[in-house]
Structure formats: C-alpha cells, structure tokens
Design a protein around this motif. Structure first.
Motif, PDB file in Angstrom:
ATOM      1  N   LEU A 195       0.835  -1.200   0.000  1.00 55.81           N
ATOM      2  CA  LEU A 195       0.000   0.000   0.000  1.00 55.81           C
ATOM      3  C   LEU A 195       0.874   1.257   0.000  1.00 55.81           C
ATOM      4  O   LEU A 195       1.812   1.370   0.804  1.00 55.81           O
ATOM      5  N   PHE A 233      -6.738   3.453   0.780  1.00 56.10           N
ATOM      6  CA  PHE A 233      -6.498   2.529  -0.321  1.00 56.10           C
ATOM      7  C   PHE A 233      -6.723   3.257  -1.645  1.00 56.10           C
ATOM      8  O   PHE A 233      -7.747   3.942  -1.821  1.00 56.10           O
ATOM      9  N   PRO A 234      -5.785   3.152  -2.579  1.00 57.74           N
ATOM     10  CA  PRO A 234      -5.941   3.866  -3.864  1.00 57.74           C
ATOM     11  C   PRO A 234      -7.081   3.288  -4.694  1.00 57.74           C
ATOM     12  O   PRO A 234      -7.519   2.157  -4.487  1.00 57.74           O
ATOM     13  N   GLU A 235      -7.549   4.074  -5.655  1.00 56.56           N
ATOM     14  CA  GLU A 235      -8.648   3.651  -6.524  1.00 56.56           C
ATOM     15  C   GLU A 235      -8.233   2.516  -7.463  1.00 56.56           C
ATOM     16  O   GLU A 235      -9.083   1.844  -8.038  1.00 56.56           O
ATOM     17  N   SER A 236      -6.930   2.315  -7.613  1.00 52.19           N
ATOM     18  CA  SER A 236      -6.440   1.241  -8.484  1.00 52.19           C
ATOM     19  C   SER A 236      -6.135  -0.028  -7.700  1.00 52.19           C
ATOM     20  O   SER A 236      -5.534  -0.960  -8.251  1.00 52.19           O
ATOM     21  N   TRP A 237      -6.533  -0.086  -6.425  1.00 46.94           N
ATOM     22  CA  TRP A 237      -6.225  -1.248  -5.601  1.00 46.94           C
ATOM     23  C   TRP A 237      -6.882  -2.498  -6.179  1.00 46.94           C
ATOM     24  O   TRP A 237      -7.991  -2.441  -6.725  1.00 46.94           O
ATOM     25  N   ARG A 238      -6.191  -3.635  -6.080  1.00 46.19           N
ATOM     26  CA  ARG A 238      -6.660  -4.859  -6.741  1.00 46.19           C
ATOM     27  C   ARG A 238      -7.976  -5.379  -6.181  1.00 46.19           C
ATOM     28  O   ARG A 238      -8.732  -6.040  -6.879  1.00 46.19           O
ATOM     29  N   GLN A 239      -8.255  -5.094  -4.897  1.00 43.49           N
ATOM     30  CA  GLN A 239      -9.520  -5.530  -4.294  1.00 43.49           C
ATOM     31  C   GLN A 239     -10.527  -4.375  -4.390  1.00 43.49           C
ATOM     32  O   GLN A 239     -10.363  -3.344  -3.744  1.00 43.49           O
ATOM     33  N   GLU A 240     -11.553  -4.578  -5.182  1.00 47.74           N
ATOM     34  CA  GLU A 240     -12.470  -3.490  -5.505  1.00 47.74           C
ATOM     35  C   GLU A 240     -13.178  -2.940  -4.267  1.00 47.74           C
ATOM     36  O   GLU A 240     -13.411  -1.736  -4.169  1.00 47.74           O
ATOM     37  N   HIS A 241     -13.533  -3.815  -3.307  1.00 49.49           N
ATOM     38  CA  HIS A 241     -14.307  -3.354  -2.162  1.00 49.49           C
ATOM     39  C   HIS A 241     -13.476  -2.484  -1.207  1.00 49.49           C
ATOM     40  O   HIS A 241     -14.032  -1.863  -0.296  1.00 49.49           O
ATOM     41  N   ARG A 273     -11.231  -0.116  -2.496  1.00 47.38           N
ATOM     42  CA  ARG A 273     -10.805   1.077  -3.219  1.00 47.38           C
ATOM     43  C   ARG A 273     -11.409   2.340  -2.604  1.00 47.38           C
ATOM     44  O   ARG A 273     -12.618   2.435  -2.426  1.00 47.38           O
ATOM     45  N   GLY A 274     -10.513   3.274  -2.275  1.00 47.82           N
ATOM     46  CA  GLY A 274     -10.951   4.541  -1.699  1.00 47.82           C
ATOM     47  C   GLY A 274     -11.278   4.483  -0.220  1.00 47.82           C
ATOM     48  O   GLY A 274     -11.676   5.505   0.355  1.00 47.82           O
TER      49      GLY A 274
END
Length: 434
Positions: free
Chosen positions: A305, A327-335, A337-338
C-alpha cells in the motif's frame, strides 16, 4: 495489414488470448465424429434388456430449406467402428439449426428393420436356454414369448440405431465436431413408431465446424494494429532485478539491535486495520488487511500500500505504530478502493542482510556454469530478452485477435463452450489441489 509495435505504459492482458471463447487449439478441419465412444451403443451383445439408453428430446427452433441426402449402404466412409452393410438405403434429411448445429432426420425403411429383428432373434437363439428345445432350434413364437415381446422390440430398436447411425452421419463426415452427436428423439417414441409402422425414424443433432462471416467484407486488408508493451518488461531492468534477487539469496540475515527500520531491512510484523468514517463513529475491522508474522521486505515497499513503508520507517523491535492510510482507486480488491483505514503495526523482529561481495567468486553460485559476473549478467540478459520477445509476440497475437473479433460473425457450437469449460474447470481443479 499494418502492424506497429510501440513502447508505451501499459501491456495487453496476456491471458485474454481466448477472450472470444474460441478454443484456438481445436483443429476444426480434422474433427471427426466418434459416436461409438458415447454411452449410447457400447454393448456388442443384446442379452440384457434392462439397460436404458439416455436420449434427449429437443424441439427444433426453426427450419430452413432441408437438404435431402440418401445414405447408401455401400458407402465406405469410416466413422469409428466399421459400418454394417444394410439391406436397403436409409433416407437422411439434413437441415441447419442455430449455433452451427445440423439436424439429421433419419428414415429407416422396413427392410432394414426386419433384418435387424432377425439379427436380434439369432442372437437370442444363441444365448437363451429353454427346457425342451435345443439351442438355435427354438421356434420364434416360443422365443418371443419366453423373452417378452416388449423386450424384443427394445432390443430391435437398439440394434437399428446401432447399425444405421454410422450411415446417417456420412453427410457430415469431416465437418462434425468430436463428441457432439446426440439423438434427440425419445426412445419411447422410436419404440412406438417401430411397433405401429414396422419402420423407424429418429432425429440426430450434431455440431459442425462453424463458418466465419466477415462483416466489412475485405476491410481486414487495411487493418492497422498498434501493440503496446509495458516498460516494465524491458530486458535490461528485468536482468538487473534477477541478479539482485539471486545475490540476496546468498546473504544471511542478522538481527538489528541498535536502530530502527530502514530500507534494505526485513521486518516481521503483525498488521491490523479498521475502517474510518467521517464522523469516526462506525469502525469496522478489515479482515483482508490483517496478518500475523508478515515478512515485510523493505526493498519491495513499492508493491504494498502506498505510504505504508514511510509510515513504519524507523520502527524498532517490540514497538507499535498506528497511522492512517487510504487505499488507492487502483487497488486490486475493488471493495477496498478509496477506503480510509487506521493501521496498527507491531514489529516483532527486525533483520538486516549481510551480503557477500559481488565478484567473480560468486559467479558459479549465482548461475551454474558461469565463471565471471559479466558472464552471469550477459546470460541473464539474454534469457530476459527471450522472455521479452515472447511477451511481444503474445501481445501482438492478442491485438490482432481483438481487432479480428470485431470484424467477424461466428456461431459457436455449444459443444465447444462445454469443452472449453471442462478444460478451465480441470485447470482450476489442479491449481486448487496444488
């Protein structure tokens, strides 16, 4: 067709080669029908009349102009086991169905049915033992009454199917896909038809090689494709990283006692995290971010991170730090993100690497067969270049396939989807087992 390869900032997904659902490894031209490998007619004797043939009823969705074909009894086309010569020709009507499927309507004449009936009786004569009668000398009426008229009819229908299906498939030889033949007429309907008319008719569905239709005509001749290759695949950079990884594997870890964490160290940490709302009232744990005894290599800080390494820099053994990160918007786990999170990190152990000097004495340990560091570097660079070229070739194939996918229409047979699904399921199962 024009093909351009450029170095950009993003590489195509190499796993998308078959994204169209087309199993490219299937050779459609050489596909053959091996219906005898199905579970329909795998018995050579008719001594057991209790077995059931699983046939599936399928109603046609639409019909086009049928093509009428006469399958000759003298045809020599081989579709698995050798075909039995019939006393008369069967009539086969071929009509197209959706999804590259062909319906074959088979009409079996009375002569073939009678001949099959005689064969069934001859087989029963050899196997059935009736007191008072010698084998092979049992009257037909006695034999049928002993076995049961209904059982004899079922065996006759099965014999007719077994003998006529290879002839019916002659018209689709070379086009039919493997393991796609299925009889769609119910067995009870065929039995009823045989009982009333002393003849037999049934329908067969078979998937054939799909036909590719070009949407823009010859538009593919002016097709231009640009292939984007990620800078991270550069052979030089990859070779340097590989040399660094091998060098690190030769070092030893020693405990840090007089300072805090710095780049190059390895820390064993416990991590926990909770979500933070704007009013800081609703706090929830983040299970995906929690771990115990995590071996954190600070040289891989760019793979975790963003801001995590900076937040724990200087932490000492036994110390705990708490900090906030998003968590960045490009994080691999969608839930995630942000999501704003409060992290708590406890350092359990802290090590530094004691690396040997990188000179020619390590060449053989870094890469067997090498005597100098320069030779190691050159060999690793050559291997990385080969990997890079493979990535370019795959990316080129993907780019071409993506463009062609937009320009063609093709009806994929259901059997190809099922086969692709079986392969993916098998691969996933093996991966799970490993």
């Amino acid at each position: 067709m024009e093909l351009c390869i450029t170095n950009s900032t993003r590489i195509l997904n190499l796993n998308s080669l078959n994204r169209t659902g087309l199993p490219l490894s299937v050779s459609l031209k050489n596909s053959t029908v091996e219906f005898m490998n199905q579970n329909y007619f795998n018995s050579q004797k008719l001594s057991s009349f209790s077995r059931q043939i699983h046939l599936y009823l399928h109603q046609p969705q639409f019909h086009r102009s049928p093509v009428r074909i006469f399958a000759s009894s003298s045809s020599s086309v081989a579709l698995g086991p050798e075909k039995d010569r019939l006393p008369a020709d069967i009539e086969v009507t071929e009509s197209p169905e959706p999804n590259s499927t062909v319906r074959l309507s088979v009409e079996v004449p009375e002569a073939v049915c009678k001949d099959s009936y005689k064969r069934v009786l001859n087989e029963l004569m050899k196997q059935v033992k009736i007191p008072g009668f010698r084998p092979g000398k049992i009257p037909e009426s006695v034999l049928v009454g002993f076995v049961g008229e209904q059982n004899v009819k079922k065996a006759t229908v099965e014999s007719i199917l077994k003998r006529t299906l290879p002839h019916a498939m002659t018209s689709v030889t070379g086009r039919a896909l493997r393991d796609s033949v299925r009889i769609v007429t119910k067995f009870s309907e065929m039995e009823k038809n045989y009982s009333s008319l002393n003849s037999l008719s049934y329908d067969v569905l078979v998937d054939v090689a799909p036909e590719v239709k070009w949407n823009p005509g010859n538009g593919y001749k002016n097709l231009k494709i640009v292939v984007e290759i990620d800078n991270d695949t550069a052979a030089q950079q990859a070779a340097e990283e590989e040399l660094r990884r091998r060098h690190k594997s030769l070092g030893s870890l020693k405990i840090v006692t007089d300072r805090g964490l710095q780049v190059g160290d390895i820390a064993i940490v416990d991590i926990s995290a909770t979500t933070i709302d704007e009013d800081e009232s609703n706090v929830q744990n983040i299970p995906d971010a929690e771990t115990k005894g995590f071996h954190f290599d600070t040289e891989d800080g760019d793979k975790v991170l963003p801001g995590f390494l900076d937040s724990i820099s200087g932490i000492q053994r036994g110390e705990t730090k708490s900090f906030r990160l998003a968590f960045p918007e490009s994080w691999r786990q969608e839930h995630l993100r942000g999501v704003q999170a409060q992290f708590t990190v406890e350092c359990r152990e802290l090590f530094y690497r004691d690396l040997p000097k990188l000179d020619d004495s390590l060449a053989g340990k870094l890469l067997p067969g090498c005597t100098t560091i320069e030779q190691v570097k050159e060999t690793l660079l050559q291997k990385c270049r080969e990997v890079e070229q493979t990535a370019k070739d795959q990316a080129t194939d993907n780019a071409i396939l993506d463009q062609l996918y937009k320009m063609v229409e093709i009806d994929i047979p259901q059997s190809l989807f099922e086969e692709q699904g079986r392969q993916l399921y098998g691969a996933q199962l093996l991966q799970m087992q490993v």
